[in-house]
Scaffold this motif. Structure first.
Motif, short mmCIF file in Angstrom:
data_model
loop_
_atom_site.label_atom_id
_atom_site.label_comp_id
_atom_site.label_asym_id
_atom_site.label_seq_id
_atom_site.Cartn_x
_atom_site.Cartn_y
_atom_site.Cartn_z
N SER A 1 -7.33 -65.90 69.36
CA SER A 1 -6.01 -66.13 68.78
C SER A 1 -5.58 -65.18 67.68
CB SER A 1 -5.91 -67.58 68.28
OG SER A 1 -4.63 -67.83 67.75
N TRP A 2 -6.37 -64.98 66.62
CA TRP A 2 -5.87 -64.31 65.43
C TRP A 2 -7.00 -63.55 64.75
CZ3 TRP A 2 -1.29 -63.08 63.63
CH2 TRP A 2 -1.11 -62.74 62.29
N ALA A 3 -6.67 -62.37 64.17
CA ALA A 3 -7.66 -61.58 63.46
C ALA A 3 -6.98 -60.84 62.32
CB ALA A 3 -8.33 -60.59 64.41
N SER A 4 -7.78 -60.39 61.38
CA SER A 4 -7.27 -59.60 60.25
C SER A 4 -7.04 -58.17 60.73
CB SER A 4 -8.28 -59.63 59.09
OG SER A 4 -8.53 -60.95 58.67
N GLN A 5 -5.84 -57.92 61.22
CA GLN A 5 -5.55 -56.68 61.95
C GLN A 5 -5.82 -55.43 61.12
OE1 GLN A 5 -2.37 -56.55 64.88
NE2 GLN A 5 -1.40 -54.92 63.70
N VAL A 6 -5.39 -55.43 59.87
CA VAL A 6 -5.57 -54.25 59.03
C VAL A 6 -7.05 -53.92 58.84
CG1 VAL A 6 -5.31 -53.38 56.67
CG2 VAL A 6 -3.36 -54.40 57.83
N ALA A 7 -7.87 -54.95 58.64
CA ALA A 7 -9.31 -54.72 58.44
C ALA A 7 -9.93 -54.05 59.65
CB ALA A 7 -10.00 -56.05 58.14
N PHE A 8 -9.47 -54.40 60.84
CA PHE A 8 -10.02 -53.80 62.06
C PHE A 8 -9.46 -52.40 62.27
CE2 PHE A 8 -10.82 -58.26 62.71
CZ PHE A 8 -12.02 -58.29 63.40
N LEU A 9 -8.17 -52.22 62.03
CA LEU A 9 -7.56 -50.91 62.27
C LEU A 9 -8.09 -49.84 61.32
CD1 LEU A 9 -3.78 -51.61 63.01
CD2 LEU A 9 -5.47 -50.61 64.56
N ARG A 10 -8.37 -50.21 60.10
CA ARG A 10 -8.79 -49.21 59.13
C ARG A 10 -10.28 -48.87 59.25
NH1 ARG A 10 -7.45 -52.53 53.79
NH2 ARG A 10 -7.04 -50.40 53.06
N HIS A 11 -11.01 -49.60 60.07
CA HIS A 11 -12.45 -49.35 60.23
C HIS A 11 -12.68 -48.02 60.92
CE1 HIS A 11 -16.69 -49.99 61.08
NE2 HIS A 11 -16.65 -51.09 60.31
N ARG A 12 -13.68 -47.29 60.48
CA ARG A 12 -13.92 -45.93 60.96
C ARG A 12 -14.24 -45.87 62.46
NH1 ARG A 12 -19.13 -45.30 62.08
NH2 ARG A 12 -20.56 -46.88 61.26
N VAL A 13 -14.69 -46.96 63.07
CA VAL A 13 -15.08 -46.90 64.48
C VAL A 13 -13.93 -47.25 65.42
CG1 VAL A 13 -17.41 -47.54 63.80
CG2 VAL A 13 -15.92 -49.27 64.83
N THR A 14 -12.81 -47.73 64.87
CA THR A 14 -11.67 -48.08 65.72
C THR A 14 -11.00 -46.78 66.17
OG1 THR A 14 -11.35 -50.16 64.52
CG2 THR A 14 -9.51 -49.35 65.88
N GLY A 15 -11.12 -46.49 67.46
CA GLY A 15 -10.61 -45.23 67.99
C GLY A 15 -9.36 -45.38 68.82
N GLY A 16 -8.92 -46.59 69.04
CA GLY A 16 -7.70 -46.83 69.82
C GLY A 16 -7.19 -48.22 69.56
N PHE A 17 -5.90 -48.41 69.82
CA PHE A 17 -5.23 -49.68 69.53
C PHE A 17 -4.30 -49.99 70.69
CE2 PHE A 17 -1.84 -51.71 66.53
CZ PHE A 17 -2.29 -52.98 66.84
N LEU A 18 -4.64 -51.01 71.48
CA LEU A 18 -3.71 -51.47 72.50
C LEU A 18 -2.77 -52.44 71.83
CD1 LEU A 18 -4.28 -52.16 76.19
CD2 LEU A 18 -2.95 -53.79 74.85
N SER A 19 -1.49 -52.04 71.72
CA SER A 19 -0.54 -52.76 70.88
C SER A 19 0.73 -53.08 71.63
CB SER A 19 -0.19 -51.89 69.65
OG SER A 19 0.88 -52.44 68.92
N HIS A 20 1.37 -54.18 71.22
CA HIS A 20 2.68 -54.55 71.76
C HIS A 20 3.78 -53.65 71.22
CE1 HIS A 20 2.64 -56.14 67.78
NE2 HIS A 20 3.80 -56.73 67.87
N CYS A 21 3.47 -52.80 70.25
CA CYS A 21 4.41 -51.84 69.66
C CYS A 21 5.52 -52.51 68.85
CB CYS A 21 5.01 -50.92 70.73
SG CYS A 21 3.78 -49.86 71.51
N GLY A 22 5.24 -53.67 68.28
CA GLY A 22 6.11 -54.14 67.22
C GLY A 22 6.07 -53.13 66.09
N TRP A 23 7.13 -53.03 65.31
CA TRP A 23 7.21 -51.94 64.35
C TRP A 23 6.14 -52.06 63.26
CZ3 TRP A 23 8.46 -47.34 64.88
CH2 TRP A 23 8.75 -46.49 63.80
N ASN A 24 5.82 -53.27 62.82
CA ASN A 24 4.77 -53.42 61.81
C ASN A 24 3.43 -52.91 62.31
OD1 ASN A 24 6.43 -54.65 59.86
ND2 ASN A 24 6.17 -56.64 60.82
N SER A 25 3.06 -53.31 63.52
CA SER A 25 1.79 -52.87 64.09
C SER A 25 1.79 -51.36 64.32
CB SER A 25 1.51 -53.60 65.40
OG SER A 25 1.24 -54.97 65.16
N SER A 26 2.92 -50.82 64.73
CA SER A 26 3.02 -49.37 64.94
C SER A 26 2.79 -48.63 63.63
CB SER A 26 4.39 -49.02 65.52
OG SER A 26 4.60 -49.66 66.76
#
Length: 482
Positions: free
Chosen positions: A352-377
């Motif tokens: 359901s839900w995760a701390s998105q910023v914490a995952f995105l800023r992690h050094r091993v995150t190499g890609g993001f499958l996103s709905h392309c809402g402007w905040n997530s973008s």
């Protein structure tokens, strides 16, 4: 009603009013924090509590806020006879906002009449209250500058175009900007005869009433639409207010739950840029058939992943908009049999839900499958993570096209002729392309360069910082025109 403490007339006090939905709450809350921490303002954050999601309530009342930022909860209203689960999203938001803001004038008077009121695009009742109380009202436009240009052009389209916009034979020629393909038009304007269009257009047509428009972007990211809004004769003719690109406003700090900490510990063990982070936005859902195909494609790709899964919905791509963070489900009930077991060690499924910023800023995150809402973008670009574009609703299709074809930080999967879902082979292809292919390396390099550009915009003296500083100075200087 819980009101903030009374303010002295000599204090620099502003009010910020978002509409419901995490995509609106988050950037306006970050904006309010900036006013308090960096510009010496006291801010009342006016919160519409009616049908608020669990995630919205937790964010505003479980997070430590800076001194000087006070959440003002408007009393919940009974809209049970006015809304239902079949209503389209903007229509439902419109009804909730309309009922909730009937007390706005009283609230602002009790707060001591702030020097400025900053409203979300779906809270245009604030223009009427601001005029009544002689408070200047600014619009915080949560989508992109490109979409702002389209929105400013929308009333002209509504007046001049006969029939449905979706049936236009050519892309929409937005003055000074890239044309918008009809298939990328947002859902709310595809049928001009329904209540969804009426509520949506009723709000956006008032954008020019603002004393100024704050944009959640920066100069280097969207130079063309920003120049168009400022200089193109069309926008001058319609008396467009000044626009202020004020940064990528994203969550800078986010509370990490014990569950998140467990997944972050797993990330710590993975190679750099090796994990695909998958999340459908704050309220997005896939259909049951698409979830199955996506799972198989992800498994076939053999890539590492963290997937934030939600119970699928065949009724609406925004099915969890009003229940973000509150849906409890068992992924094994709708994922392919033994998917979790077969991918264990290589992939992680989060409910359901995760701390998105914490995952995105992690050094091993190499890609993001996103709905392309402007905040997530913006979050993705701020942390230099390339995107697999998977738009679901609202203006996300237009965002996905811009990110892939103009900015160059995203790749879009291709649906086969006559297909209603993306097939597993296409999902495998696009995941491999981004995570291990040569094209993916080029996209990742562009994302890293944008990360540097975003950081410069935010620095003291940077374009976004200075843009907001100029407006705040006017608010503080009683002799300056606002």
């Amino acid at each position: 009603m819980v009101l903030a403490e009374s303010y002295s007339l000599n204090e620099h006090h502003g009010a910020v009013l978002p509409s419901p939905g995490m995509g609106h709450i988050i950037p306006l809350l970050e904006f309010a924090k900036r006013l308090v921490v960096h510009h010496g303002f006291r801010v009342s954050f006016v919160n519409i509590t009616t049908e608020a999601s669990t995630a919205q309530t937790d964010l505003l009342h479980s997070t430590s806020l800076p001194s000087g930022l006070h959440v003002v909860d408007l009393p919940p209203t009974d809209v049970s006879s006015l809304v239902n689960d079949e209503m389209l999203i903007v229509h439902r938001i419109g009804v909730i906002v309309e009922e909730s803001l009937k007390c706005l004038d009283t609230v602002l008077i009790q707060l001591g009449k702030p020097k400025a009121l900053i409203i979300d695009v779906f809270c245009t009742q604030g223009f009427d209250v601001g005029k009544q109380l002689s408070i200047p009202v600014y619009s915080f436009f949560t989508p992109s500058a490109a979409f702002c240009a389209f929105t400013l052009y929308h009333p002209t389209m509504d007046r001049e175009v006969e029939g449905e916009f979706i049936d236009l034979p050519e892309p929409v020629k937005v003055p000074g900007c890239s044309p918008v393909r009809t298939e990328d038009l947002l859902d709310q304007i595809r049928n001009r005869k329904n209540d969804e269009y009426r509520y949506y257009f009723g709000h956006v047509r008032r954008l020019c009433e603002a004393s100024g428009i704050f944009l959640n972007t920066w100069e280097d990211l969207e130079p063309v639409p920003l120049k168009a809004i400022r200089e193109n004769p069309f926008y001058q003719k319609i008396l467009t207010p000044p626009v202020y690109p004020i940064r990528p406003l994203i969550k800078e700090h986010e509370e990490v739950t014990k569950v998140d900490a467990k997944y972050l510990a797993w990330l710590d063990q993975q190679p750099e840029d090796s994990v695909l982070f998958i999340v459908p936005g704050s309220g997005g859902t896939m259909t049951a058939a698409q979830v199955i195909e996506f799972a198989w494609g992800l498994e076939l790709s053999q890539q590492r992943f963290i997937w934030v899964v939600r119970k699928p919905s065949d009724a609406s791509a925004s099915a969890t908009f009003f229940n973000v963070g509150g849906d409890v489900n068992d992924p094994k009930a709708y994922l392919p049999e033994n998917f979790v077991e077969r991918t264990r060690g290589r992939g992680v499924v989060v409910r359901s839900w995760a701390s998105q910023v914490a995952f995105l800023r992690h050094r091993v995150t190499g890609g993001f499958l996103s709905h392309c809402g402007w905040n997530s973008s913006l979050e993705s670009m701020t942390y230099g993570v390339p995107i697999i574009a998977w738009p679901l609703y609202a203006e996300q299709r237009a965002n996905a096209t811009m990110l892939a074809e103009e900015i160059g930080v995203a790749v879009k999967p291709v649906r086969g002729d006559g297909d209603t879902v993306f097939g597993r082979e296409e999902i495998e292809r696009v995941v491999r392309l981004l995570m291990e292919g040569e094209e993916g390396k080029v996209i990742r390099s562009k994302a890293k360069k944008l990360q540097e550009s975003a950081a410069k915009a935010l620095d003291s003296g940077g374009c976004s910082y200075e843009s907001l500083s100029r407006v705040v100075k006017r608010w503080k200087d009683l002799s300056a025109p606002i």
